[in-house]
Design a protein around this motif. Sequence first.
Motif, PDB file in Angstrom:
ATOM      1  N   VAL A  27       1.141  -5.862   5.851  1.00  0.00           N
ATOM      2  CA  VAL A  27       0.545  -6.944   5.062  1.00  0.00           C
ATOM      3  C   VAL A  27       1.039  -8.285   5.592  1.00  0.00           C
ATOM      4  O   VAL A  27       0.270  -9.224   5.765  1.00  0.00           O
ATOM      5  CB  VAL A  27       0.888  -6.796   3.569  1.00  0.00           C
ATOM      6  CG1 VAL A  27       0.434  -8.026   2.797  1.00  0.00           C
ATOM      7  CG2 VAL A  27       0.244  -5.555   2.999  1.00  0.00           C
ATOM      8  N   PRO A  43       3.369  -5.749  -3.910  1.00  0.00           N
ATOM      9  CA  PRO A  43       4.267  -5.302  -2.835  1.00  0.00           C
ATOM     10  C   PRO A  43       5.065  -4.061  -3.233  1.00  0.00           C
ATOM     11  O   PRO A  43       5.265  -3.167  -2.414  1.00  0.00           O
ATOM     12  CB  PRO A  43       5.187  -6.492  -2.628  1.00  0.00           C
ATOM     13  CG  PRO A  43       4.379  -7.662  -3.034  1.00  0.00           C
ATOM     14  CD  PRO A  43       3.444  -7.196  -4.099  1.00  0.00           C
ATOM     15  N   PHE A  55      -6.322  -1.971  -0.861  1.00  0.00           N
ATOM     16  CA  PHE A  55      -5.002  -2.602  -0.944  1.00  0.00           C
ATOM     17  C   PHE A  55      -5.019  -3.954  -1.638  1.00  0.00           C
ATOM     18  O   PHE A  55      -3.978  -4.485  -1.978  1.00  0.00           O
ATOM     19  CB  PHE A  55      -4.416  -2.767   0.462  1.00  0.00           C
ATOM     20  CG  PHE A  55      -4.124  -1.462   1.117  1.00  0.00           C
ATOM     21  CD1 PHE A  55      -2.908  -0.828   0.885  1.00  0.00           C
ATOM     22  CD2 PHE A  55      -5.043  -0.850   1.934  1.00  0.00           C
ATOM     23  CE1 PHE A  55      -2.641   0.389   1.470  1.00  0.00           C
ATOM     24  CE2 PHE A  55      -4.770   0.371   2.522  1.00  0.00           C
ATOM     25  CZ  PHE A  55      -3.570   0.991   2.290  1.00  0.00           C
ATOM     26  N   LEU A 104      -6.643  -7.375   7.218  1.00  0.00           N
ATOM     27  CA  LEU A 104      -5.957  -6.172   6.749  1.00  0.00           C
ATOM     28  C   LEU A 104      -6.360  -4.973   7.590  1.00  0.00           C
ATOM     29  O   LEU A 104      -5.506  -4.165   7.994  1.00  0.00           O
ATOM     30  CB  LEU A 104      -6.286  -5.914   5.276  1.00  0.00           C
ATOM     31  CG  LEU A 104      -5.511  -6.755   4.269  1.00  0.00           C
ATOM     32  CD1 LEU A 104      -6.030  -6.524   2.860  1.00  0.00           C
ATOM     33  CD2 LEU A 104      -4.024  -6.396   4.324  1.00  0.00           C
ATOM     34  N   THR A 161      -0.457 -10.396  -5.238  1.00  0.00           N
ATOM     35  CA  THR A 161      -1.049  -9.161  -4.731  1.00  0.00           C
ATOM     36  C   THR A 161      -1.194  -9.268  -3.233  1.00  0.00           C
ATOM     37  O   THR A 161      -1.037 -10.339  -2.640  1.00  0.00           O
ATOM     38  CB  THR A 161      -2.447  -8.927  -5.320  1.00  0.00           C
ATOM     39  OG1 THR A 161      -3.213 -10.096  -5.077  1.00  0.00           O
ATOM     40  CG2 THR A 161      -2.381  -8.629  -6.800  1.00  0.00           C
ATOM     41  N   VAL A 162      -1.529  -8.147  -2.635  1.00  0.00           N
ATOM     42  CA  VAL A 162      -1.756  -8.117  -1.198  1.00  0.00           C
ATOM     43  C   VAL A 162      -2.806  -9.149  -0.831  1.00  0.00           C
ATOM     44  O   VAL A 162      -2.653  -9.916   0.116  1.00  0.00           O
ATOM     45  CB  VAL A 162      -2.194  -6.701  -0.796  1.00  0.00           C
ATOM     46  CG1 VAL A 162      -2.765  -6.716   0.611  1.00  0.00           C
ATOM     47  CG2 VAL A 162      -1.023  -5.747  -0.914  1.00  0.00           C
ATOM     48  N   GLN A 182       3.851  -0.382   5.125  1.00  0.00           N
ATOM     49  CA  GLN A 182       2.640  -1.055   4.665  1.00  0.00           C
ATOM     50  C   GLN A 182       2.915  -2.518   4.372  1.00  0.00           C
ATOM     51  O   GLN A 182       2.108  -3.389   4.666  1.00  0.00           O
ATOM     52  CB  GLN A 182       2.121  -0.364   3.399  1.00  0.00           C
ATOM     53  CG  GLN A 182       1.480   0.980   3.709  1.00  0.00           C
ATOM     54  CD  GLN A 182       1.161   1.755   2.449  1.00  0.00           C
ATOM     55  OE1 GLN A 182       1.832   1.608   1.435  1.00  0.00           O
ATOM     56  NE2 GLN A 182       0.144   2.592   2.521  1.00  0.00           N
ATOM     57  N   ARG A 183       4.085  -2.797   3.824  1.00  0.00           N
ATOM     58  CA  ARG A 183       4.421  -4.189   3.527  1.00  0.00           C
ATOM     59  C   ARG A 183       4.458  -5.007   4.811  1.00  0.00           C
ATOM     60  O   ARG A 183       3.919  -6.099   4.869  1.00  0.00           O
ATOM     61  CB  ARG A 183       5.794  -4.261   2.856  1.00  0.00           C
ATOM     62  CG  ARG A 183       5.735  -3.882   1.408  1.00  0.00           C
ATOM     63  CD  ARG A 183       7.109  -3.929   0.796  1.00  0.00           C
ATOM     64  NE  ARG A 183       7.182  -2.875  -0.202  1.00  0.00           N
ATOM     65  CZ  ARG A 183       8.299  -2.426  -0.744  1.00  0.00           C
ATOM     66  NH1 ARG A 183       9.450  -2.932  -0.387  1.00  0.00           N
ATOM     67  NH2 ARG A 183       8.266  -1.475  -1.637  1.00  0.00           N
ATOM     68  N   LEU A 229       7.288 -10.834   0.983  1.00  0.00           N
ATOM     69  CA  LEU A 229       6.131 -10.846   0.094  1.00  0.00           C
ATOM     70  C   LEU A 229       6.597 -11.230  -1.297  1.00  0.00           C
ATOM     71  O   LEU A 229       7.554 -10.667  -1.826  1.00  0.00           O
ATOM     72  CB  LEU A 229       5.479  -9.461   0.071  1.00  0.00           C
ATOM     73  CG  LEU A 229       4.822  -9.068   1.381  1.00  0.00           C
ATOM     74  CD1 LEU A 229       4.351  -7.625   1.328  1.00  0.00           C
ATOM     75  CD2 LEU A 229       3.653  -9.983   1.696  1.00  0.00           C
ATOM     76  N   LEU A 244       3.774  -0.656  -2.394  1.00  0.00           N
ATOM     77  CA  LEU A 244       3.534  -0.306  -0.994  1.00  0.00           C
ATOM     78  C   LEU A 244       4.802   0.232  -0.359  1.00  0.00           C
ATOM     79  O   LEU A 244       5.905  -0.075  -0.799  1.00  0.00           O
ATOM     80  CB  LEU A 244       3.108  -1.559  -0.214  1.00  0.00           C
ATOM     81  CG  LEU A 244       1.865  -2.290  -0.705  1.00  0.00           C
ATOM     82  CD1 LEU A 244       1.684  -3.560   0.098  1.00  0.00           C
ATOM     83  CD2 LEU A 244       0.643  -1.399  -0.585  1.00  0.00           C
TER      84      LEU A 244
END
Lengths: 339, 585, 348, 304, 336
Positions: free
Chosen positions: E168, E157, E152, E141, E115-116, E164-165, E110, E160
Amino acid sequence: MSLLDVRDLTVTYASGAAAVRGVDLRLDAGQKLGLAGESGCGKSTLALALLRLLPTGTRITGEVLLDGEDVLTMKWGRVRAVRWAGASVVFQGAMHSLNAVHRIGDQIAEPILLHRKATPAGAKKKTGELLEQVGLPAARADAYPHELSGGQRQRVMIAMALACDPRLVIADEPTTALDVMIQAQILRLIEQLVADQDLGLIMISHDLAVLADTCDRLAVMYAGRVVEEGPADEVYEDARHPYARALSAAFPRIGDPASRFAPQGLAGDPPDPAALPSGCTFHPRCPVALESCAEEDPVLREAGPERRAACVLVGRPADGAGEAHEKPDALEEARPSTP
Amino acid sequence: ATPLAPASQQARAADDGKVLTVAVAQSVDSLSPFLAVRLLSTSIHRLMYEYLTNYDPKDNHAIPGLATKWESSPDKLTWTYTIRSNSKWSDGKQATAEDAAWTFNKMMTDDGAATANGSYVGNFKKVTAPSPTKLVVELKKPQATMVSLDVPIVPKHVWEKVSDFSEFNNDKSFPVVGNGPFTLTGYKADSYVRLKANKGFWRGAPKFDEVVFRYYKDQDAAVSALRKGEVSFVAGSPSLTPAQAASLEGADNIQVNDAPGRRFYALATNPGAKAKNGKKFGDGHPSLLDQRVRNALFRAVDREAIIEKVFQGHAVEGEGYLPPRFSQYYWKPSADQKLAYDPAEAARLLDQAGYRKNGDGKRVGKDGKPISYRVLCHATDPNDKAVGKYLQEWWGELGIGVQLNCLDNVTDPWLAGKYDLAFDGWSVNPDPDFVMSIHTCGALPATPEDTGATDNFICDKKYDELYARQLAEYDPAKRADIVQQMESRLYDLGYMNVMAYPNAVEAYRTDQIKSITTMPAKAGNIYGQDGYWSWWSAVPADSGGSSENASSTVVVVGVVAVVVLLAGLGGFAAMRRRATAEDRE
Amino acid sequence: MTADATPALVEEREPAAGPRVRKGSSYPRYLAGKVAGAAVSLLAVLVTSFFLFRLIPGDPVKTMTGGRQVSAEQLAAYRREFGLDLPLWRQFTDYCGKALTGDFGTSYQFRSPVVDKITEALPNTLLLTGTAFVLYTALGIFLGTRSAWRRGTVGDRFNTGLALTLYSIPSFWLGLLLIIVLSVGIGPLPGMFPTGGMESGGKEGFAYVADVAHHLVLPVVTLVAVEYGQTLLVTRSALLDEMGSDYLTTARAKGLRDDLVRRRHAVPNALLPTVTLIFINLGRTVAGVILVETVFSWPGLGGLFYQALSVPDLPLVQGLFFVFAAAVIVMNTLADLVYPLLDPRVAR
Amino acid sequence: MTTTTDTALSPRALARQRRRASVARFWRQYRAERAGLYGLTALALCALLALFAPLFVGSDVSSVTDAPGRPMQSPSAKFPLGTDQFGRDLLGLVIWGSRVSLLVGLLAAVLSVAIGTLIGVTAGHFKGWYATVMMRITDWFLVMPTLVLAIALATVMSRSLTTTVVAIGVTTWPTTARLVRAQTLAVETRPYIERAKALGGGHWHIMSRHVLPNVMPLVLAQTTLIISSAILAEATLAFLGLGDPTVVSWGGLLQDAREAGAVSAGDWWYLVPPGIAIAVVALAFTLCGRAVESVLNPRLGVSR
Amino acid sequence: MTMSPTASDVTTAPLLSAQGLYVTFPGRHGGPRARAVDGVHLDIRPGEIVALVGESGCGKTTLARSLLGLVEPTAGRVTFDGRPLEYSGRALKAYRKRVQLVLQDPSGSLNPRHTVYDAVAEGLRIHGYGGDERTAVAEALSRAGLRPPERFFLRYPHELSGGQRQRVVIAGALVLEPELLVADEPVASLDASVRGEILALLLRLRTELGLSALVVTHDLGLAWNIADRVAVMYLGRIVETGAVEQVLTAPRHPYTQALLSVLPEAPGAPVVLTGEPPDPSRVPSGCRFHVRCQILAGGEAARAGVTDACRGQDLEVLSGSGESQVACHWAVSPTP
Ligand SMILES: Nc1ncnc2c1ncn2[C@@H]1O[C@H](COP(=O)(O)OP(=O)(O)OP(=O)(O)O)[C@@H](O)[C@H]1O
Ligand SMILES: Nc1ncnc2c1ncn2[C@@H]1O[C@H](COP(=O)(O)OP(=O)(O)OP(=O)(O)O)[C@@H](O)[C@H]1O
Ligand SMILES: [Mg+2]
Ligand SMILES: [Mg+2]
Ligand code: NI
C-alpha cells in the motif's frame, strides 16, 4: 535421558488462539537446537510454555520433561525453583526485558540470591565474573539498562541467564533487533559459552541462515507446529517441507548468480492462529499442494536420517520432496499475492 | 451506654466553671477597639470594656456605664461625665477619667485609632480629665450621640505602649486588660474567642464563668452543634432560617427566641445619585425618578407573600421606616396612603406614567427600550435572592424585567450609584437619629469622589426640614411625632420601600442556660444587643454536669480502637491473601 | 477541577511525557533547568496575582471603608497609606520588591500583615490536608496496587467502582451528609463527632490533641473519600501499563514469588505517574480545600481566601494566591527533582 | 442495505461507508465495556430527561409565585421529593436543574477541550519558540490551583452562566493541552507523518488529516471526563454562591438547601437528590469516558 | 535468470545527484555536533537501482531524508534533473511529486485511521490531481500487486499483513507516477518470507515503469538481490561504491570485507569488528574506520606502509559517478 523432552505440547491462549499445536522436541545436554519459523508461528509461546510463564487462562497440555521431571505438573514452588536454576531464558527484546529502575548488577544477582546460590558478597563477585564473561567490564554492574547500548543489554541478558548455572538456556531471538556486526558478536559469544559450559541451548530466530550457522539441529515451525526437523545444515541446504524450503530460499547467497535480481518470497499471508485453515495449515500458500492437503493434516514423519518433516510429499515412495525440488520455478519466481 | 454515646448534656465545665458557648457566623476582624467594626467584635468589646454609658435593657434609655452621671452645658457644647470609682482594670489598677480622656484624645489625634469609631469624635474640640472621676468633653457643635458614645474606654497604661494603632490588633498577649463583665483570655482566628468572667465587675459578677464565641462558617453546623449541645446559643447570621427555627422548635431542651427584630428590610431605589456639589453620577434608570413608577413597583410587591413564604412568619410586614419594636417612633400609613399590594393599580400607574407595554408585553422606557431593572443584592443573603425571585415574577407580570445582580460586596456599585434598585436594610438603634440622618441631603457625599453618610442618595427638602426640626426638639413625644412625619414622607417618596421587619431568630439550650435577658426585656433579642446584658445576665442551668472533655476523649479512644481493629483485620486479610498468593501466578 | 480533583484520569498518562527528559542531559543541568523554570513560574504567578485581582470591579479603598462616611481627603490618605495612589507599574514594582522580601502588605479587613494571617491559618490547613493526604495516598496506592494485580476480579471491580463513585461525589455534599449522619446523628446512630471547627478551646496537653483529633475525623474522612480514588486509579492504570511488560516475565522466569515480582519490579516502575500525582496533591494541600473547610468550619487558608475574595481584601487575596501557586510550583519542582532518584532514565 | 458492488462507489460514498464501518466497530467494542454501558444508559436517561423536561415539568416549576406546595414539605404522593423553601416541587426542580447542569458541563468541557486541543496540537506540531511559549503558558495554568483560579475568575466577572462556563473552561484546558501535545508529539514521530511530508503535505494537511484524527479519540475521552469534572465544578461554584442565583441548577439547589438550613433541619429530601444527581451524572460521564478511552486507546486496552 | 536489465551507463546524466552533502545535527546539551552525513557524493541515473548499505546509525536514513528535502543539508546540494533543489514550500511540493519516499516501517507509514484508499489517494489530494482519483488509486494498487484493488479500498492498515501494508505504501508512492523512488529499508521489518515478494515488486516496477530507485538497507543480501550498484556507507561517508557484483564478491574496503565475512554462510572466518557502532559526534581523524580496522590491527596496513596515512590522513570524498571506487589508503596502495 535427554535434558529436555517436550511431548505433544499444545498451548491455547485464553483468546482461543492455538499458538502451539502438538510439538515434540528433544534436546540433549551440550546440544544446540535452532527453532525457526516466521513471525507469529508460536516460537516464543513454546519457549514460555517450557517454564510455565504464560499468562493465566492459557491452556497447556502435553508434557515438558526437564531432566525427566514434568514441569507442567509440578507444584508452583518447585516450578519457581526450576526457573532460572534449571532453565533460563534470554528473552526476545532485551530492551524491555531488563527492569529500567534497577542496576544491571542487582538484576543479575537477584536470581543468584533468590536461589541461594551464593551470599550477597559472593553474588556480587559472580556478577562481575559473568559480566566479564560476556565481554563487559565488571564495573558496568553499576549501570542502569538505559545507559547501555542494545548489544550490551543483550549481553547482560545472557549473563543473567547464566547466573544460576542452568542446564538449559533458551535464547529467544537474541539478535533480531541488532545490527549485523553486533549480531555476529553475540552469536559468537553464545556459541563459545555453550561450548565452555556444556549447556543445552534452544535458540529461536526466524533467520534460518543464522540458525543454520550456529546450531546442531534445526526445527522449523509453521502455525504452531514443527514442520521440519533435522541437522541444521541439511535442513537449510535441502529442506523437505515446502515451507522450510521457501524460508531458506528467502535468504540470498551473495555471489550466487541464481539469486541475483531474483528475490524469492512466499506468497500469501501467515495463518491466523485463531482460525487455522483445514488440513495442512500450509496448503493455501503451498506451491506444491495437492488436493488432499486441504483435508489431511500430515504429522511429522521420517524424511531421511535424523530428519523429520510434516508434508504428505515426504516419505512417499516417489519422494515428493525430491519431485518438488526438480521444479524450482514453482518457488523461484516470487509472485505478487494475487489470485 | 456505649462509649460513643452523645454527650448532649453539657454545660461544659472546662476546668471547673460553667461555660457559655455561643456559635457565631462572623469572624473577628480585629480585637482592637480602635479597629473593630464587625458586630461580633464590637459585642466582644462590650464585654471587655466598659463604655461611658449603657442602654437600659428594658427600654433602651441611656443608663450609667463607666460614667455614673452626665450633664451638658446649656449650649450643649460642653459635656461633663462623672466617672465611677468602683471600676477596676483587671490588672488591679483603677479605671479613671484619665483613661477615658486618653482614649478619646487618641482617637482625635491618631488617624489609626480613629478607624472604627472616629465618627464619634469628629466633632470633639477637646477632652480633658480634670480629676480621676471627672471627664469633660468640649464640642465644636452640638452632637446628639453624647449619651450613646459607643466607644470602649481602654486602659491608658496598657495602650500607651502601642506604637501603630492601625496595625495593633490586641490579640497577642492574654488576658487582655479590661474592666467589662468579662476578660478576654484567648483567641484563635476563625476558631474561638474566650472570655472569663470578671468577678469584680462593678455591676456584679456574671453567672457563667466563661463565655466562648465559637466560629462556624456554616450556619447549619452551628445549629447542629446546638442540637448536640456543643454550643449553648446560636445567633444565626443574621438569623436562623425558617426551616431551622421550625425544626428546633420541636427539639428537647431548646428554646427558640423569635424576637421582633430591630432591622428593617427594604427595597431602595436609586433616586439619581448626586453629590452635595450638585454633580450627578451613577446610572440609575431614569424611569425611577417618577414617583408613580416607584409606587407602582412597590404596589406590585406582595409583602404578605414575602412574610409568609420567604420569612415563613419570622418577620412582620413592612410599612413605615422604623420597626414596631421602637413603639414610640413606629408609624403606619393610613388606609388611603398605604401602597397596598395591587398589581392592577400598579399597571395603571405605570400606564399613567407613560410606560406602556409593547407588542411583546414588555414595558418600554422613554428611550424606547424595554425596561429592565438591575437589582443589587447581597450574594450572601438568602433573603435577597429569594425576594429577588419573587420580584422577577411579580414585575415580570407588569412587563418589567429584573436582572438580579448578586455580589459578595455591593459597596462599590452602591457608592457609585450604579444600580436601579437594591436590597437594603439597617439595624435601628434605640435612638433613630442615625437611620433617619442617612436620608438627608446633608448626608450626600461632598463630591462624587467622597463617600457620604447617605444610604442611597435620597435628598428631599421636606424631609430635611423635618429632620432639622426633630434635632432641635427635646420633648420626646413631640420629637417622636416629627419622626413619624418623616417616616410618612419617606413612605410617600417611594425611595425606601420597607418590605419587612425580620425577626431575630435565635435559639439556646435550656439545659445549659436557665435564663437570659433579652433586650428589650419583653420580646427582645439576645445576640447583638446594645450592651452586655445577655451574656452578663445568663444563668447557668444546674443540670449540666457531664464534661465533654471526658467524653470526647472517650470517643477518640473509641475511634482509635476501631481504627486499630480495622487495620488489624485488614492486615490479617492481607496475610491470608499472601498465603493464597503462593499458589497464584 | 472541583473537588480539587481535576481530570484525574487524565493525568495518568502525563508523566510519561513529562519527566522523561531528553537523553544525554546531566543531573545538575537538569536540576538547574527545573529550578529556573520554577522561578519563572513563580514570577509569572506574582504578576498574575497582582493584575488578576485588580480586575475585580471597584475601588479597593471605598470597599475597605465599607461604605462608611469618608471624605475624599481621607480616602486619598488611605490610598497613600496603601500605596494605591501610585501609578500601576509603580505599585507593581513596589509589590514585587516587597513580596520578594516576604512582605505581602497589610490585610484591608484584618488590619494585620498578610504574612501573619497566612502563617496563622497555614498550620491548620496543613494539619487537615496533610493528614488526609497521607491517608488517601496510602489507601490509594494500597488499593490501586491490589486492584491492578487482581484486575478483572470482583474485588478489582468493586474497588474501582467504589473509587469512581466516591470520586464523582461533590466533597461538600458528602461533608454535609456526614455531618447529618455522624455529627448530628440520625435514628439510633448517635452524633459522634463535632459539627465543625478545629478545637473546642481551652484544652491543653493530651486533651487538646485528642480534641483536635476528634474534630479532625469527619473532614479527613470526607477528603479521603473523595480523593483516594484518584490515586487508586492512577496507580492501578500505571501498574496495568507495566503488567504486560517483558521485564516482569523475566522476573517471574527468575523464579521470583508473585508478591516479590510485584513489589520489587512492577511497583517501582509504575511509581512515576503516582509520584507525579502525589506531588501535585502535596502542592494542593496548601491551597487547602475551600469546600471542606467551609462545610466543617475549619479555620484554614481556603476559608481565609474565600473570605478575602468576597471583600475583596486585595493584599490578602494576592498573598494567598501566591502562596497557593507557589506551593504547587515548589512541589512540582520537587517532584521533578525526585524523579531521577526513582527512575534513572529521567535526567540522563 | 444490500451490498452494492464496490466498483460503483464514489469516493464520497466510500468515505461514508468507511465512517459507518468505523462507528460500527467502535460500538461493537464499546458494548463489551460493561461499566461504559451503564454510564451510557444513565447518560441517555439524563439527557432524555433534560431534553424533554419542558414536556412533563414545564418551565413554571421554577416559579416562586405559583409554587404549588407549602414550604419544606416532606415527600408525599403529590411531591415525590417534597418541596423547597418556596413550596416548589423538588422533583420538578431536580429534573429542570439537569438542563443547566448538563448544559454548563457540556459547554465548559467543549470550551476547555477546544482551547486545549488547539494549543496542544499547534504546540506539538510547530516546534520552536511558539511551542515553548505555549507550553510555558500551559504549565503556568497547570500549576494554578484550579478551584482557586475558578473562584477568582468567577469573582472577577459577574454572576452568570457564561461566567461559570468561562471560569471552568479557562481553568481546565491545560491538562487537555498537555495530553494532546504529548499525543501530537507521539504522532509526529510516526513515519506516516514523514510520508505525508514526503508526499508534499503542508502543515495544515498534516495537522488536519493526520494529527487531529489521531488525537481525536483522546480528545473525545478527555471531553467526557472533563464534562464530569465540569459538572462537579459547576456545582461547586454554585455551592459557593458564585453561580447565577436565578437559574435552577443542581449545585444551586444544594446551595439553596444549605442557605435554607435544610441540613440542620434534617430536610434530607432537599439535600440528597441534587447531590445524587450530580454524583450519578458525573460518574456516568466518567464511566463513559473511561470506556471510550479503553476502546480507543489500544495500549490501555491490551493491559486490561 | 536474466541479468541486470538496465545496466548502469556511466555516461547518461544523473537524475538525482547529491554533491558534497553534509548533514549535522546539533549535539545534545552542548555536546559535539553529530555529523550524520559527512560529505557524500551520490548519483542516481534514470532507471538505475542503487543500494546504500551500512551498519546501523551510519547515516543512511539521514541521507535519504536529505535527498527528499526533509532535512536541509548543512552543506552541499542535491540536484534533480540538473536543477538544484530549492527549499521553499512550493518548490519542495513540486519536487516531491516527482520523487517519492518509501519508509522502513510499513505499519508505521500508514495512518491507522486512514483506509487504504485514503492512504493511496493522499498524494493525489495534496497535489490536486485533476483526473479520476478512483481509477488512479485502483491502478496504483493493482500495480503494487494488490488485486483486485476494490477489495482493499476499505481496509484499515491493521487489517492487512505486513507485506500488504508495504505494498500500500508503495502504491501510495506510485500513484503520483514519480521518476525516482527512495526506499528506506523497505523490507527491514518484514518477515523473511514476505521480503522477497516486495523486492520482486520493486524490480518489476523498474522494468515496467522505468523507475529509478535508491534502496537504503543494512542487508547486503538485499543489494545482491536487486541493485545495480551499491554504495557502502560508514560513519556518514561512502567508503566503497561500484557495481554490485564487484563490490560484493570482491570487496576492497576492509569494512565491506568485514561486513561480508560475518554473513552466516560466508566462507572463511568471520571478521567480527569489536565495539559498538561508531558515534557520528566523534568522527576519528584520518581514515574514519581506522580505529576498528582489522587490516590496520592485523598489521597488513603496516606491511603496505600506510599505517600513518590511515591514522592521520583524511581521505578524499568519493565522487558520485558510477565507477568502482574505494576510500581506503590500504586498498588503493600498490600492495594491498
Ligand atoms: N497473550 C496472548 N494471547 C493471545 N494470543 C497470543 C498471546 N501471545 C501471543 N499470541 C498469539 O500466539 C501466536 C504465537 O505467538 P508467539 O509470540 O509465540 O510468536 P513468535 O513465533 O514468537 O513470533 P515472533 O517471531 O514475532 O516473536 C501469535 O499469533 C500471537 O498473536
Ligand atoms: N534528528 C536528529 N538529531 C540528532 N541526531 C540525529 C538525528 N537523526 C539522526 N541522528 C543521528 O545521526 C546518525 C545517523 O542516523 P540515521 O538514522 O541516518 O542512521 P541509519 O543509517 O539510518 O541507521 P539505521 O540503520 O539504524 O536506521 C545517528 O547517530 C543518529 O543518532
Ligand atoms: Mg517471539
Ligand atoms: Mg535508518
Ligand atoms: Ni448592605
